[in-house]
Design a protein around this motif. Structure first.
Motif, PDB file in Angstrom:
ATOM      1  N   SER A   1      32.110  41.689  29.743  1.00 19.61           N
ATOM      2  CA  SER A   1      33.267  41.727  30.507  1.00 19.61           C
ATOM      3  C   SER A   1      33.198  40.607  31.278  1.00 19.61           C
ATOM      4  N   SER A   2      34.148  39.607  31.522  1.00 16.38           N
ATOM      5  CA  SER A   2      34.218  38.504  32.302  1.00 16.38           C
ATOM      6  C   SER A   2      34.752  38.996  33.832  1.00 16.38           C
TER       7      SER A   2
ATOM      8  N   ASP B   1      21.375  50.173  21.245  1.00 16.12           N
ATOM      9  CA  ASP B   1      22.668  49.517  21.124  1.00 16.12           C
ATOM     10  C   ASP B   1      23.711  49.643  22.041  1.00 16.12           C
ATOM     11  N   GLY B   2      24.319  48.796  22.490  1.00 20.16           N
ATOM     12  CA  GLY B   2      25.323  49.199  23.664  1.00 20.16           C
ATOM     13  C   GLY B   2      24.854  48.456  25.090  1.00 20.16           C
TER      14      GLY B   2
ATOM     15  N   GLY C   1      26.059  51.059  36.241  1.00 21.12           N
ATOM     16  CA  GLY C   1      25.991  50.226  34.735  1.00 21.12           C
ATOM     17  C   GLY C   1      26.595  48.954  34.964  1.00 21.12           C
ATOM     18  N   HIS C   2      25.849  47.910  34.211  1.00 20.65           N
ATOM     19  CA  HIS C   2      26.250  46.663  34.368  1.00 20.65           C
ATOM     20  C   HIS C   2      26.660  46.100  32.714  1.00 20.65           C
TER      21      HIS C   2
ATOM     22  N   LEU D   1      37.768  48.204  34.911  1.00 20.92           N
ATOM     23  CA  LEU D   1      36.973  49.250  34.384  1.00 20.92           C
ATOM     24  C   LEU D   1      37.055  49.429  32.998  1.00 20.92           C
ATOM     25  N   SER D   2      38.581  49.112  32.629  1.00 18.80           N
ATOM     26  CA  SER D   2      38.620  49.228  31.124  1.00 18.80           C
ATOM     27  C   SER D   2      38.466  48.006  30.377  1.00 18.80           C
ATOM     28  N   ASN D   3      38.392  46.821  31.161  1.00 18.08           N
ATOM     29  CA  ASN D   3      37.948  45.551  30.526  1.00 18.08           C
ATOM     30  C   ASN D   3      36.699  45.464  29.976  1.00 18.08           C
ATOM     31  N   VAL D   4      36.159  46.194  29.284  1.00 14.89           N
ATOM     32  CA  VAL D   4      34.506  46.101  28.799  1.00 14.89           C
ATOM     33  C   VAL D   4      34.726  45.962  27.120  1.00 14.89           C
ATOM     34  N   ASP D   5      34.125  44.919  26.566  1.00 18.06           N
ATOM     35  CA  ASP D   5      34.305  44.777  24.866  1.00 18.06           C
ATOM     36  C   ASP D   5      32.814  45.164  24.527  1.00 18.06           C
ATOM     37  N   MET D   6      32.776  45.802  23.532  1.00 12.81           N
ATOM     38  CA  MET D   6      31.476  46.198  22.836  1.00 12.81           C
ATOM     39  C   MET D   6      31.466  44.864  21.916  1.00 12.81           C
ATOM     40  N   VAL D   7      30.510  43.897  21.738  1.00 10.48           N
ATOM     41  CA  VAL D   7      30.421  42.888  20.937  1.00 10.48           C
ATOM     42  C   VAL D   7      29.324  42.995  20.011  1.00 10.48           C
TER      43      VAL D   7
END
Ligand code: SF4
Length: 190
Positions: free
Chosen positions: A118-119, A105-106, A62-63, A135-141
């Motif tokens: 995520s940067s 979406d997502g 997953g990216h 792994l926990s640093n993913v934002d849904m924007v």
């Protein structure tokens, strides 16, 4: 199904769940519910290509959007979409109605009002001492994925009007009722 002269674009994996990243198929009945609804409304389906399958195959991880936001990925999306744009140009010139586009979406590619960013999502995972934090640093924007951005631009360049909506498989009941309302509103206004 009788010819209704109505066309809709669907993200590839709505019809073919096999294209999704392995292990991610949250809502089993999606294809049936959407296809039944479109059939009932005499709406023909154009299945969009899956850019992630085309570029990374089925063994991909997953990216996030940030990883796909570069020139070759964008150029390839445009190339994949050219045959679709050409068909749409023919349909719309002949009086067929484009109901719109349903994305996912997502997704970093096919998100419509939601995508993942995520940067920090990069690099050699097994050597990263901060893997948990990455792994926990993913934002849904609230923005489109890369493929949907290119599709939107390509449609505009060709003076083809289309609105977009995304299916949110994590919140499927509300999401499907919004998708069906979107379709109903478009059909009423033809
Ligand atoms: S890139 Fe789009 S079509 Fe392909 S699996 Fe992801 S959401 Fe589905």
């Amino acid at each position: 199904m009788a010819r209704g002269k109505k066309i809709i674009l669907l993200s590839h994996c709505i019809l073919n769940v096999n294209a999704k990243v392995e292990g991610f198929e949250p809502y089993e009945s999606l294809v049936k519910e959407i296809v039944d609804y479109l059939h009932k409304n005499k709406i023909g389906i154009i299945q969009l290509p899956c850019p992630e399958m085309a570029l990374y195959g089925i063994k991909r991880w997953g990216h996030v959007k940030d990883q796909f936001d570069y020139k070759f990925f964008r150029d390839t999306c445009k190339e994949l979409l050219n045959p679709i744009i050409n068909q749409l140009e023919s349909y719309t010139n002949a009086g067929y109605s484009l109901i719109g586009c349903i994305g996912i979406d997502g997704s970093p590619s096919c998100g419509v009002s939601l995508t993942c960013r995520s940067s920090q999502w990069r690099g050699e995972m097994h050597m990263n001492p901060n893997l948990e934090s990455v792994l926990s640093n993913v934002d849904m924007v609230n923005e489109k994925g890369v493929f949907m951005e290119i599709l939107e631009d390509s449609l505009k360049e060709n003076n083809i009007e289309a609105e977009f909506i995304g299916v949110n498989e994590e919140n499927i009941e509300i999401s499907l009722s919004e998708v069906f309302k979107f379709i109903d509103d478009k059909v009423k206004n033809i």
